[in-house]
Write a protein that holds these residues in place. Sequence first.
Motif, PDB file in Angstrom:
ATOM      1  N   SER A   1     -52.592 -15.999  49.662  1.00  0.00           N
ATOM      2  CA  SER A   1     -52.845 -14.727  49.741  1.00  0.00           C
ATOM      3  C   SER A   1     -52.071 -13.775  50.564  1.00  0.00           C
ATOM      4  CB  SER A   1     -54.182 -13.879  49.709  1.00  0.00           C
ATOM      5  OG  SER A   1     -54.292 -14.490  50.954  1.00  0.00           O
TER       6      SER A   1
ATOM      7  N   GLU B   1     -55.931 -11.055  49.249  1.00  0.00           N
ATOM      8  CA  GLU B   1     -55.118 -10.696  47.960  1.00  0.00           C
ATOM      9  C   GLU B   1     -56.185  -9.981  48.051  1.00  0.00           C
ATOM     10  OE1 GLU B   1     -54.976 -11.960  42.785  1.00  0.00           O
ATOM     11  OE2 GLU B   1     -56.190 -13.448  44.534  1.00  0.00           O
ATOM     12  N   ASN B   2     -57.988  -9.003  47.470  1.00  0.00           N
ATOM     13  CA  ASN B   2     -58.013  -7.890  46.999  1.00  0.00           C
ATOM     14  C   ASN B   2     -58.011  -7.125  49.293  1.00  0.00           C
ATOM     15  OD1 ASN B   2     -59.533  -9.242  45.611  1.00  0.00           O
ATOM     16  ND2 ASN B   2     -61.319  -9.726  46.307  1.00  0.00           N
TER      17      ASN B   2
ATOM     18  N   GLU C   1     -62.545 -10.115  52.184  1.00  0.00           N
ATOM     19  CA  GLU C   1     -62.112  -9.800  51.021  1.00  0.00           C
ATOM     20  C   GLU C   1     -63.162  -8.121  50.690  1.00  0.00           C
ATOM     21  OE1 GLU C   1     -62.306 -12.329  48.768  1.00  0.00           O
ATOM     22  OE2 GLU C   1     -64.305 -12.672  48.691  1.00  0.00           O
TER      23      GLU C   1
ATOM     24  N   SER D   1     -48.604 -11.157  50.865  1.00  0.00           N
ATOM     25  CA  SER D   1     -49.225  -9.545  50.240  1.00  0.00           C
ATOM     26  C   SER D   1     -47.983  -8.698  50.792  1.00  0.00           C
ATOM     27  CB  SER D   1     -49.560  -9.861  51.658  1.00  0.00           C
ATOM     28  OG  SER D   1     -49.897  -8.789  52.423  1.00  0.00           O
TER      29      SER D   1
END
Length: 695
Positions: free
Chosen positions: A281, A259-260, A235, A285
């Motif tokens: 996550s 998520e990042n 991440e 996306s």
Amino acid sequence: MAMSHTYLSVIVVALHLHTRMAMACNSNDLTALNGFSNCLTSKIDGWESTKDCCTWHGVTCDNSSTVSSKRVVSLDLGNKKIAGRICESIGGLYQLRTLNLSHNFFYGNPPPNLFRLQHLEVFDLSSNNLVGPVLYGIHLPSIRYFDISTNHFNGSANAALCENIPNIQVLNLGNNRFSGGISTNFGSCTSLLQLFLNGNNLSGSFPEILLQLKLLNQLHLQENWFSGPVSVGIENLSDLVELDLSTNLFSGALPDAFENLGNLKFFSARSNNLSGNLPKSLVNSPSLIDLNLGNNSFSGPLNLNCSAMIHLKSLKLGSNHFHGLIPESMSSCKSLRTLSLGHNKLEGEIPNSFRNLQALTLVTFSNNSLVNLTRALDVLGNCKNLSIVALTATFKDEQIPSEMNSQFVNLQALSIANCRLRGSLPLWLNDCKEMQMLDLSQNLLGGTLPIWLGNFRHLFYLDLSNNSFTGNMPESLTELKALTNTNITLDGMLAEVPFYRVQQQNRGLLYKNLGSLPRTLDLSCNNLSGPIWPAFEKLIGLQILNLKNNYLSGSIPDGLSGMVSTEILDLSHNLLSGQIPNSLVKLSFLSKFSVAYNQLQGEIPTGGQFLTFPYASFEGNKGLCGAIFIPCKPTQSHPVDWSSNEHVDILGLPFVTGVATSFVLSTIICFTFGPADRMVKRIRSIFNKGNARGG
């Protein structure tokens, strides 16, 4: 006046010569290039026409104000079919900034001084046959692009080179033989944007040191031996656009760390030992375009949020343990072009809403437990761009629909094999004018084979084996354009098509490439009868002809020798009679041949590939002789009158004279007396006695 004009002309010529001399390349560079050329086993066009190397092909000199000479700053000879060694003299190009020798045939160890050119910014030796542990002693302080991929370099991936290449942005060591773990010194390559370590023998746990490379947008670690869990620290690589971890030994669940990664477009972790549910996550996306998690042990329902994954074009989740229904919500992935869900535990029907996936070009649901084939084909037939459909080993024990409301106008490949389907070949297949590959093998289909099978212009792979088709083979099969004309190109095929599952020990070769399938006609294991058409000789592009286990009769056509590309020819377990044509020795690519268990007779051809075929290729034919069979009988010196009733008494038994006598005696004595030389003597002796007694 005339003298003045002449004097002016001399001045102009002198100035021109001075200018030409000023444009000439530096003598040291000329020496270096000539030394480089002398080590080659092939010539470079235009390098011998002048001593001004600045005019040579692929050579660029600088535009400095030096009066006496120009320095070589670029040597670009990529993809020029150059062969030979790279001589040490090339290290004399001290001002070189770009070196591209990629996609050639260079071999051996590159000289060490090549890796110490102080001004070199671009270095590309990719796709050659170079060897050696080259990562030691590198000092390229100006380098930005370094590519030595697709060679045979070995040793450890020692990243001490990062201390000597502080400005490196692209580092490609892929497809070599580097081994061991990832050095902690890789953390010094802080300017790296792209790192390719794929296709080596690297091992160890996930290389955490690479997570310090904050600027990375491409990280390729596929086809190595990395193991253990995938680090949640990925991440931190927030600029990643491509991440490929496929074909390793990573295990456990994927971390919920996407998520990042708001720029991630391509993510592949196929062919590992990953398990568990897909992380939230990841399936939410919005940036992903290509997601490939095939050939793992992921489980649970398909919980993709297609409303969020608005850019998703390729989804490959085949060969996992996903179960349950195919969700209607997947139809919201409107950009989806490739959908691979084969080899899972999905059940139920293909949702009716899938007809809205108009961008779909490839879909596979093979090896699941889906039902209602008629509806599935109707739904998929509405996807007008669909080219590849694989439904093998699902929809068990159903009837193949004889009619369709929709049409597969762009269908190129269809596989509905191993389903125990009933019925006959449906007429709607004739409307699939772009068909290149058709596999309906291992079903319960019957009836006669229709004439329209020969209408397909692009069909190069036809497998109808292991069914119950009857009647003659349609002669129209000898007109298949893709098999009679080797100049026809088979374009439009997608590169990776999931029709066949390959074993895990093959390290991730999960799918066969459809484009690499041999040109095949397989009608084996049916109830076909009648002749093998002589017109098969027109199939000059056919590589595999398999007609075994039928009821074909008549002789083997001499014209089969016209199938010059054939590698496998299996005519075994039929009712064929006559001789094996001697012309078949012309099939120089033939690697497997069988006429076993027919009614053939005569001498087995010798020469060519026939010298390599085993006994099993001919067994079950009582009339065959020669080669590794019993020796053929001697040629008769006078004609035999088969209408004669004359008998002779040989060994106390009456036999008809002529060929029958010779054949039986040869057979009996072969097994009685052993070696051929003794056998011939015995035959002659018996014949002499027989003639004497028979008058």
